[in-house]
Design an enzyme around this catalytic site. Structure first.
Site, PDB file in Angstrom:
ATOM      1  N   SER A  23      -5.022   9.003   7.894  1.00 34.31           N
ATOM      2  CA  SER A  23      -5.480   8.615   6.562  1.00 34.31           C
ATOM      3  C   SER A  23      -6.758   9.353   6.182  1.00 34.31           C
ATOM      4  O   SER A  23      -7.777   9.225   6.871  1.00 34.31           O
ATOM      5  CB  SER A  23      -5.726   7.102   6.529  1.00 34.31           C
ATOM      6  OG  SER A  23      -6.538   6.740   5.425  1.00 34.31           O
ATOM      7  N   LYS A  46       0.819  -1.225   0.000  1.00 30.71           N
ATOM      8  CA  LYS A  46       0.000   0.000   0.000  1.00 30.71           C
ATOM      9  C   LYS A  46       0.851   1.272   0.000  1.00 30.71           C
ATOM     10  O   LYS A  46       0.354   2.346  -0.334  1.00 30.71           O
ATOM     11  CB  LYS A  46      -0.975   0.011   1.178  1.00 30.71           C
ATOM     12  CG  LYS A  46      -0.387   0.292   2.538  1.00 30.71           C
ATOM     13  CD  LYS A  46      -1.480   0.234   3.606  1.00 30.71           C
ATOM     14  CE  LYS A  46      -0.964   0.521   4.998  1.00 30.71           C
ATOM     15  NZ  LYS A  46      -0.549   1.897   5.200  1.00 30.71           N
ATOM     16  N   ASP A  47       2.148   1.157   0.378  1.00 31.31           N
ATOM     17  CA  ASP A  47       3.023   2.329   0.384  1.00 31.31           C
ATOM     18  C   ASP A  47       3.703   2.563  -0.961  1.00 31.31           C
ATOM     19  O   ASP A  47       4.388   3.581  -1.141  1.00 31.31           O
ATOM     20  CB  ASP A  47       4.110   2.169   1.456  1.00 31.31           C
ATOM     21  CG  ASP A  47       3.546   2.183   2.863  1.00 31.31           C
ATOM     22  OD1 ASP A  47       2.463   2.763   3.053  1.00 31.31           O
ATOM     23  OD2 ASP A  47       4.188   1.618   3.764  1.00 31.31           O
ATOM     24  N   CYS A  49      -1.646   8.031  -1.321  1.00 32.84           N
ATOM     25  CA  CYS A  49      -1.921   8.020   0.119  1.00 32.84           C
ATOM     26  C   CYS A  49      -2.857   9.152   0.536  1.00 32.84           C
ATOM     27  O   CYS A  49      -3.516   9.080   1.564  1.00 32.84           O
ATOM     28  CB  CYS A  49      -0.613   8.150   0.908  1.00 32.84           C
ATOM     29  SG  CYS A  49       0.443   6.703   0.781  1.00 32.84           S
ATOM     30  N   ARG A  86      -8.481   8.628   3.626  1.00 31.44           N
ATOM     31  CA  ARG A  86      -9.406   7.575   3.192  1.00 31.44           C
ATOM     32  C   ARG A  86     -10.247   7.092   4.377  1.00 31.44           C
ATOM     33  O   ARG A  86     -11.466   6.954   4.271  1.00 31.44           O
ATOM     34  CB  ARG A  86      -8.628   6.400   2.593  1.00 31.44           C
ATOM     35  CG  ARG A  86      -9.494   5.178   2.268  1.00 31.44           C
ATOM     36  CD  ARG A  86      -8.641   3.969   1.897  1.00 31.44           C
ATOM     37  NE  ARG A  86      -7.680   3.640   2.935  1.00 31.44           N
ATOM     38  CZ  ARG A  86      -7.967   2.947   4.029  1.00 31.44           C
ATOM     39  NH1 ARG A  86      -9.205   2.511   4.237  1.00 31.44           N
ATOM     40  NH2 ARG A  86      -7.047   2.686   4.933  1.00 31.44           N
ATOM     41  N   ARG A  87      -9.581   6.851   5.495  1.00 34.99           N
ATOM     42  CA  ARG A  87     -10.300   6.387   6.682  1.00 34.99           C
ATOM     43  C   ARG A  87     -11.230   7.460   7.241  1.00 34.99           C
ATOM     44  O   ARG A  87     -12.402   7.199   7.524  1.00 34.99           O
ATOM     45  CB  ARG A  87      -9.295   5.933   7.757  1.00 34.99           C
ATOM     46  CG  ARG A  87      -8.569   4.652   7.402  1.00 34.99           C
ATOM     47  CD  ARG A  87      -7.423   4.355   8.359  1.00 34.99           C
ATOM     48  NE  ARG A  87      -6.791   3.080   8.041  1.00 34.99           N
ATOM     49  CZ  ARG A  87      -5.534   2.777   8.344  1.00 34.99           C
ATOM     50  NH1 ARG A  87      -4.775   3.664   8.962  1.00 34.99           N
ATOM     51  NH2 ARG A  87      -5.039   1.596   8.025  1.00 34.99           N
ATOM     52  N   ARG A  99       0.715   9.789  14.186  1.00 31.76           N
ATOM     53  CA  ARG A  99       1.804   9.210  13.393  1.00 31.76           C
ATOM     54  C   ARG A  99       2.675   8.339  14.280  1.00 31.76           C
ATOM     55  O   ARG A  99       2.557   8.335  15.497  1.00 31.76           O
ATOM     56  CB  ARG A  99       2.657  10.323  12.763  1.00 31.76           C
ATOM     57  CG  ARG A  99       1.936  11.236  11.769  1.00 31.76           C
ATOM     58  CD  ARG A  99       1.659  10.552  10.440  1.00 31.76           C
ATOM     59  NE  ARG A  99       2.830   9.879   9.905  1.00 31.76           N
ATOM     60  CZ  ARG A  99       3.868  10.474   9.310  1.00 31.76           C
ATOM     61  NH1 ARG A  99       3.869  11.780   9.173  1.00 31.76           N
ATOM     62  NH2 ARG A  99       4.885   9.773   8.848  1.00 31.76           N
ATOM     63  N   GLY A 100       3.600   7.616  13.646  1.00 32.76           N
ATOM     64  CA  GLY A 100       4.515   6.746  14.375  1.00 32.76           C
ATOM     65  C   GLY A 100       4.240   5.285  14.086  1.00 32.76           C
ATOM     66  O   GLY A 100       3.268   4.938  13.409  1.00 32.76           O
ATOM     67  N   ASN A 101       5.114   4.396  14.587  1.00 30.91           N
ATOM     68  CA  ASN A 101       4.858   2.971  14.406  1.00 30.91           C
ATOM     69  C   ASN A 101       3.692   2.552  15.303  1.00 30.91           C
ATOM     70  O   ASN A 101       3.171   3.355  16.079  1.00 30.91           O
ATOM     71  CB  ASN A 101       6.130   2.151  14.681  1.00 30.91           C
ATOM     72  CG  ASN A 101       6.649   2.338  16.101  1.00 30.91           C
ATOM     73  OD1 ASN A 101       5.881   2.495  17.046  1.00 30.91           O
ATOM     74  ND2 ASN A 101       7.960   2.323  16.259  1.00 30.91           N
ATOM     75  N   THR A 109       4.115   3.167  19.062  1.00 31.41           N
ATOM     76  CA  THR A 109       4.053   4.595  19.393  1.00 31.41           C
ATOM     77  C   THR A 109       2.612   5.097  19.365  1.00 31.41           C
ATOM     78  O   THR A 109       2.173   5.844  20.243  1.00 31.41           O
ATOM     79  CB  THR A 109       4.899   5.413  18.394  1.00 31.41           C
ATOM     80  OG1 THR A 109       6.261   4.978  18.470  1.00 31.41           O
ATOM     81  CG2 THR A 109       4.826   6.897  18.692  1.00 31.41           C
ATOM     82  N   ARG A 110       1.862   4.676  18.356  1.00 28.46           N
ATOM     83  CA  ARG A 110       0.470   5.119  18.247  1.00 28.46           C
ATOM     84  C   ARG A 110      -0.368   4.611  19.423  1.00 28.46           C
ATOM     85  O   ARG A 110      -1.196   5.340  19.967  1.00 28.46           O
ATOM     86  CB  ARG A 110      -0.140   4.633  16.928  1.00 28.46           C
ATOM     87  CG  ARG A 110       0.505   5.245  15.704  1.00 28.46           C
ATOM     88  CD  ARG A 110      -0.222   4.845  14.451  1.00 28.46           C
ATOM     89  NE  ARG A 110       0.596   5.062  13.268  1.00 28.46           N
ATOM     90  CZ  ARG A 110       0.135   5.060  12.023  1.00 28.46           C
ATOM     91  NH1 ARG A 110      -1.134   4.847  11.801  1.00 28.46           N
ATOM     92  NH2 ARG A 110       0.943   5.249  11.001  1.00 28.46           N
TER      93      ARG A 110
END
Length: 311
Positions: free
Chosen positions: A111, A62-63, A230, A113-114, A131-133, A136-137
Site C-alpha cells: 500500500s 475499501k476495495d 488503491c 498509503r501505508r 502480496r497474498g492473503n 500467505t503474508r
C-alpha cells in the site's frame, strides 16, 4: 459471515455461495499501485451480478471503486470491524512498535498509503511489496530467509481470522511516536446489488449498520472528490463523538512522504446526504491546503473535482 447473518435473518431462504478469484486475487506478484485499475477485486464479480448469475456480491468496502458501474449500487454496509492498521512483527522478534525498529528495517506492505505515511515519521525505513492473503503474508514474514522485519496489515482481516495475538501495535492518529490514518472504507463489508432489485435490498435491510453506512459514505465522498484509489496515499479516520456528531481526519501524502496536507472537521451527520456533503467539505479543505498539487504529481487519471455535484 454474511451468509450466516442472512440465514439468521431469513431462515426460510437458502443462500448459496459462489467463490470467485478476481484479477487482484490471481496476480500476487505485481504491486497494487502498478495495476492502473481501480476495480481489481470488483469488475468480474459485477459482470456476473448484472448478468443475473449472482444476486449479491460481498466486497471489502475499501476495495470498491467510488464510481460503480451503471445499474449497480451498494445495498448494504454492515457494522465496521476495527478499521485501524496494525504492525505485525516477525515471529520471535523482540520489537513491538515501529519506533523500536533499527534504521534500515524492511517493512512489508503493498500500500502506497501505508508506506508514504510511515516514511513521514520513519524515513530511515525500507519497504518491500508483499502480496497474498493474510496467511500467505504471515508465512512470508516468518520464513527463515525473510527480509521483512514486520508487516503493516488491516486489523479487521487479522481479527476476523482470530489471529489478534500477532498484533504488536495498533496505528491510528493518536499512536505515540507516529500514527497512521487508514484506507477509505477499511474494516467494513459492503454488499453490492443490482439497482432496482427492491426484493434483495429489503432482504439486506436487517444487516445494515447506520453508523458504518454514514461514516463509509462520508469517507467514499472524500475519496471520490479527490479521485483517489488503491494507488493514491489518502488516509482517513472517522469517529462518532456522540450520536449524530462525526469527526473526520484526513491526510494526503506524497509518495516519498516529504509532503503532506491534513484536515479535520466535526459536523452533524443525520443521513446519507449529510454524510456525502461532509466528505466533500473535508476534501475541499484538503484541496485548499495544497492536496491538489500532491495528487496531480501522482498522475491521477482524472482532474480533481472542483464542485460538489454528487461527490
Amino acid at each position: 459471515m454474511v451468509q450466516k447473518a442472512l440465514q439468521k435473518a431469513h431462515p426460510e431462504t437458502q443462500f448459496e455461495i459462489h467463490a470467485m478469484a478476481t484479477m487482484g486475487d490471481k496476480n500476487q506478484v505485481t504491486a497494487l499501485h502498478e495495476f492502473g485499475a481501480k476495480s481489481l477485486w470488483t469488475h468480474e464479480l459485477e459482470a456476473q451480478l448484472l448478468e443475473g448469475k449472482l444476486d449479491i456480491v460481498v466486497h471489502c468496502l475499501k476495495d470498491m471503486p467510488t464510481q460503480l458501474p451503471e445499474k449497480c449500487t451498494i445495498g448494504c454496509i454492515m457494522e465496521t470491524e476495527d478499521p485501524r492498521d496494525v504492525v505485525v512483527m516477525k515471529a520471535g522478534s523482540t520489537y513491538k512498535s515501529l519506533a523500536e525498529l533499527p534504521a534500515g528495517s524492511v517493512v512489508g506492505t503493498s500500500s502506497v498509503r501505508r508506506s508514504a505515511q510511515i516514511k513521514m515519521k520513519y524515513p530511515e525505513m525500507k519497504f518491500k511489496d508483499v502480496r497474498g492473503n493474510i496467511g500467505t503474508r504471515l508465512a512470508k514474514l516468518d520464513a527463515e530467509d525473510s527480509e521483512y522485519s514486520c508487516l503493516i496489515l488491516a486489523a479487521a482481516g487479522i481479527l476476523r481470522m482470530d489471529w489478534g495475538d500477532r498484533i504488536t501495535q495498533y496505528l491510528d492518529s493518536n499512536t505515540e511516536g507516529g500514527g497512521m490514518l487508514h484506507a477509505v472504507g477499511q474494516g467494513a463489508l459492503a454488499i453490492e446489488v443490482r439497482e432496482g432489485d427492491e426484493k434483495t435490498i429489503h432482504m439486506l435491510s436487517e444487516l445494515v449498520d447506520e453508523n458504518s453506512t454514514l461514516a463509509g459514505t462520508a469517507q467514499r465522498s472524500l475519496m471520490r472528490t479527490l479521485e483517489g484509489g488503491c494507488s493514491v496515499p489518502i488516509g482517513v479516520e472517522t469517529t462518532w463523538i456522540e450520536k449524530g456528531k462525526l469527526l473526520m481526519k484526513a491526510i494526503v501524502v506524497s509518495l516519498d512522504g516529504t509532503e503532506s496536507v491534513e484536515a479535520e472537521r466535526l459536523d452533524e451527520i443525520l443521513n446519507v446526504k449529510d454524510a456525502d456533503e461532509f466528505g466533500w467539505k473535508v476534501a475541499q479543505d484538503l484541496v485548499e491546503k495544497g492536496a491538489a498539487k500532491i495528487l496531480e504529481a501522482i498522475n491521477l487519471n482524472r482532474p480533481i473535482i472542483k464542485e460538489g455535484g454528487g461527490a
